[in-house]
Design a protein around this motif. Structure first.
Motif, mmCIF file in Angstrom:
data_model
loop_
_atom_site.group_PDB
_atom_site.id
_atom_site.type_symbol
_atom_site.label_atom_id
_atom_site.label_comp_id
_atom_site.label_asym_id
_atom_site.label_seq_id
_atom_site.Cartn_x
_atom_site.Cartn_y
_atom_site.Cartn_z
ATOM 1 N N ALA A 1 14.861 50.513 21.457
ATOM 2 C CA ALA A 1 15.133 51.600 20.513
ATOM 3 C C ALA A 1 15.595 51.054 19.177
ATOM 4 N N ALA A 2 16.398 49.980 19.210
ATOM 5 C CA ALA A 2 16.835 49.354 17.962
ATOM 6 C C ALA A 2 15.652 48.759 17.205
ATOM 7 N N THR A 3 14.680 48.204 17.932
ATOM 8 C CA THR A 3 13.476 47.672 17.299
ATOM 9 C C THR A 3 12.681 48.783 16.640
ATOM 10 N N LEU A 4 12.504 49.883 17.363
ATOM 11 C CA LEU A 4 11.804 51.041 16.791
ATOM 12 C C LEU A 4 12.501 51.504 15.519
ATOM 13 N N ASN A 5 13.813 51.696 15.594
ATOM 14 C CA ASN A 5 14.537 52.236 14.449
ATOM 15 C C ASN A 5 14.727 51.208 13.339
ATOM 16 N N SER A 6 14.683 49.912 13.686
ATOM 17 C CA SER A 6 14.809 48.885 12.655
ATOM 18 C C SER A 6 13.655 48.937 11.672
ATOM 19 N N GLY A 7 12.518 49.384 12.147
ATOM 20 C CA GLY A 7 11.395 49.557 11.234
ATOM 21 C C GLY A 7 11.709 50.545 10.131
ATOM 22 N N SER A 8 12.575 51.520 10.440
ATOM 23 C CA SER A 8 12.931 52.516 9.434
ATOM 24 C C SER A 8 13.826 51.932 8.351
ATOM 25 N N TYR A 9 14.339 50.719 8.573
ATOM 26 C CA TYR A 9 15.142 50.033 7.569
ATOM 27 C C TYR A 9 14.370 48.869 6.954
ATOM 28 N N ALA A 10 13.573 48.187 7.762
ATOM 29 C CA ALA A 10 12.705 47.153 7.201
ATOM 30 C C ALA A 10 11.690 47.785 6.251
ATOM 31 N N GLY A 11 11.229 48.996 6.600
ATOM 32 C CA GLY A 11 10.267 49.691 5.740
ATOM 33 C C GLY A 11 10.790 49.912 4.336
ATOM 34 N N PRO A 12 11.979 50.516 4.180
ATOM 35 C CA PRO A 12 12.524 50.656 2.829
ATOM 36 C C PRO A 12 12.787 49.320 2.133
ATOM 37 N N ALA A 13 13.200 48.300 2.906
ATOM 38 C CA ALA A 13 13.431 46.992 2.293
ATOM 39 C C ALA A 13 12.140 46.439 1.702
ATOM 40 N N ILE A 14 11.074 46.496 2.500
ATOM 41 C CA ILE A 14 9.770 46.012 2.022
ATOM 42 C C ILE A 14 9.227 46.940 0.951
ATOM 43 N N GLY A 15 9.278 48.243 1.226
ATOM 44 C CA GLY A 15 8.708 49.217 0.313
ATOM 45 C C GLY A 15 9.404 49.242 -1.035
ATOM 46 N N ALA A 16 10.746 49.099 -1.027
ATOM 47 C CA ALA A 16 11.485 49.130 -2.289
ATOM 48 C C ALA A 16 11.034 47.998 -3.210
ATOM 49 N N LEU A 17 10.862 46.796 -2.640
ATOM 50 C CA LEU A 17 10.409 45.673 -3.453
ATOM 51 C C LEU A 17 8.951 45.827 -3.858
ATOM 52 N N LEU A 18 8.113 46.186 -2.894
ATOM 53 C CA LEU A 18 6.680 46.284 -3.157
ATOM 54 C C LEU A 18 6.382 47.352 -4.199
ATOM 55 N N VAL A 19 6.961 48.531 -4.015
ATOM 56 C CA VAL A 19 6.701 49.619 -4.953
ATOM 57 C C VAL A 19 7.329 49.326 -6.309
ATOM 58 N N ALA A 20 8.529 48.741 -6.307
ATOM 59 C CA ALA A 20 9.178 48.422 -7.585
ATOM 60 C C ALA A 20 8.306 47.491 -8.429
ATOM 61 N N PHE A 21 7.772 46.436 -7.802
ATOM 62 C CA PHE A 21 6.919 45.508 -8.544
ATOM 63 C C PHE A 21 5.596 46.163 -8.943
ATOM 64 N N ALA A 22 5.036 46.987 -8.049
ATOM 65 C CA ALA A 22 3.782 47.670 -8.377
ATOM 66 C C ALA A 22 3.979 48.637 -9.543
ATOM 67 N N VAL A 23 5.094 49.373 -9.516
ATOM 68 C CA VAL A 23 5.379 50.309 -10.608
ATOM 69 C C VAL A 23 5.569 49.553 -11.921
ATOM 70 N N GLN A 24 6.292 48.436 -11.859
ATOM 71 C CA GLN A 24 6.561 47.646 -13.063
ATOM 72 C C GLN A 24 5.284 47.067 -13.649
ATOM 73 N N LEU A 25 4.379 46.613 -12.757
ATOM 74 C CA LEU A 25 3.184 45.913 -13.229
ATOM 75 C C LEU A 25 2.003 46.842 -13.478
ATOM 76 N N PHE A 26 1.822 47.848 -12.592
ATOM 77 C CA PHE A 26 0.596 48.640 -12.645
ATOM 78 C C PHE A 26 0.823 50.148 -12.814
ATOM 79 N N GLY A 27 2.066 50.603 -12.677
ATOM 80 C CA GLY A 27 2.321 52.040 -12.738
ATOM 81 C C GLY A 27 2.557 52.607 -11.349
#
Length: 431
Positions: A133-159
């Motif tokens: 269950a912790a593995t399942l729910n950890s994705g809900s925190y790894a997702g924002p960690a990855i997504g925050a960086l990925l989207v931030a750089f994409a927004v900065q570079l491409f919109g």
């Protein structure tokens, strides 16, 4: 015996990671979107919470579908729906069009946790249910960690539009592997016969599953005091989780005066650290509990501890140093993540068999979503009226303390056919 069920852990983790990468994209891109479409803080609060409306309405429907048709195709359908909706957000032309794509995304994402809960109940021995269950729910925190960086750089570079298209497309890769390899343990080809026998024998703690008679209905479950305790705890923990998920990047940008890339980094760091800490809590819960204690709801104590850890968010307004702030957010996020994960494991412990796991988990997450959809809106009003986030953090902290009390007092009775008719609020003295 080889542990090939590790691949199921990978599926569970990546399922919720992709789910939450898609969710956090709007939070990170909120400021440029608000600027382009002239959106106020209150309007943004509604937009940030909009996916939760359809998410809330769809959870039990997905749970019932999973119990009837199984996780393989039902979970795949959910992934396809919310991934396509996220891509479509990148082509939005107005506030209303973003609202529509978020509503569709929410309806699709509602499949993930009921599916994950059912997979855990079908695949995992009772002594592994906490870490699963912790593995399942950890994705809900790894997702924002990855997504925050990925989207931030994409927004900065491409919109901001490119950011949504990139993260929404990731679901296609997951779908290919899921449909190719995933089956129930009775039919899965990637595990050996020894491991298969072990899973089927131990997924109810070595005791026989209570499969005789009709499967518990939603109405039957709602007659159990333990279910109400689980729902309330899930709701109070989800409030804190969604406060962070929807408003943390904006808080860092407006109150801490960080730019988009730095806010993405300081959003990602607490989420990433909390993944490791919450997994450790999940593993600890499995080590400390015997199978018999699991069946009697002993995991509730770890839920309560985790909720108290969540309440450390109360000190946020008194913290000036940015690194101390990261520590506070990390501990609070760890608590929220672990509490919600242990609650998913706890309902699996208390249900009589895997036949009810889809609807039971759907009902549980509905309890969480009921408060999750309030958090972004309430925070929007708090910020708009007070021009500060302080009261938003106080609300989350008080609810976390209340959730710890509810977990200890109300989740003490196994959910059985012979006890489902017990009055709501009944408290057992079982360990």
């Amino acid at each position: 015996m080889k542990n090939r069920r590790i691949f199921v852990y990978v599926f569970l983790f990546s399922l919720t990671s992709i789910n939450y990468i898609d969710r956090v994209a709007l939070s990170v891109a909120a400021q440029p979107i608000a600027h382009e479409f002239g959106i106020s803080p209150v309007q943004m609060g509604f937009l940030l919470s909009s996916f939760i409306w359809t998410y809330f309405a769809s959870l039990i429907v997905w749970g019932l579908a999973l119990d009837r048709w199984g996780t393989r195709y039902v979970n795949a359908a959910g992934m396809a729906i919310f991934s396509l909706a996220t891509v479509a957000t990148g082509f939005a032309w107005s506030y209303a069009s973003i609202l529509v794509t978020r509503l569709v995304m929410g309806a699709g994402e509602a499949s993930s946790y009921p599916a994950g809960g059912k997979v855990i109940r079908e695949w995992m021995p009772a002594r592994e249910r906490g870490i699963a269950a912790a593995t399942l729910n950890s994705g809900s925190y790894a997702g924002p960690a990855i997504g925050a960086l990925l989207v931030a750089f994409a927004v900065q570079l491409f919109g901001w539009r490119t950011g949504f298209i990139i993260v929404g497309s990731s679901g296609a890769i997951w779908l290919v592997f899921w449909l190719r390899y995933f089956r129930k343990p009775e039919q899965a080809s990637f595990i050996g016969e020894e491991e298969r026998a072990y899973i089927l024998r131990e997924r109810n703690g070595g005791a026989p599953e209570h499969n005789t008679g009709p499967v518990l209905s939603i109405g039957d479950m709602l007659k159990s005091g333990s279910i109400w305790g689980l729902l309330i705890t899930q709701g109070f923990g989800s409030y804190a989780q969604f406060l962070f998920l929807t408003w943390l990047p904006s808080y860092l940008q407006t109150e801490r005066h960080l730019d988009i890339v730095k806010s993405g980094y300081f959003t990602a760091l607490p989420y990433a650290l909390s993944v490791l800490l919450a997994l450790a809590i999940g593993k600890m819960s499995d080590r400390l509990l015997s199978p018999d204690a699991c069946r009697k709801g002993g995991r509730r104590n770890m839920v309560a501890f985790s909720m108290l850890l969540t309440s450390i968010v109360l000190v946020t307004p008194f913290v000036d140093d940015v690194w101390l702030m990261v520590a506070v957010f990390t501990l609070s996020l760890t608590g929220a993540q672990a509490a919600l994960a242990m609650n998913i494991a706890l309902i699996g412990d208390l249900l009589p068999s895997s036949a009810e796991a889809g609807r039971g988990t759907g009902l549980l997450i509905t309890g969480g979503a009921s408060f999750a959809m309030i958090a972004p809106i309430a925070t929007g009003y708090v910020v708009s009226i007070t021009h500060s986030y302080n009261n938003a953090f106080y609300i989350a902290g008080v609810l976390a303390i209340a959730g710890a009390l509810v977990a200890v007092l109300m989740t003490r009775t196994p959910i059985r056919r012979d006890t489902a008719s017990a009055p709501v609020g009944e408290v057992s003295v079982s360990a």
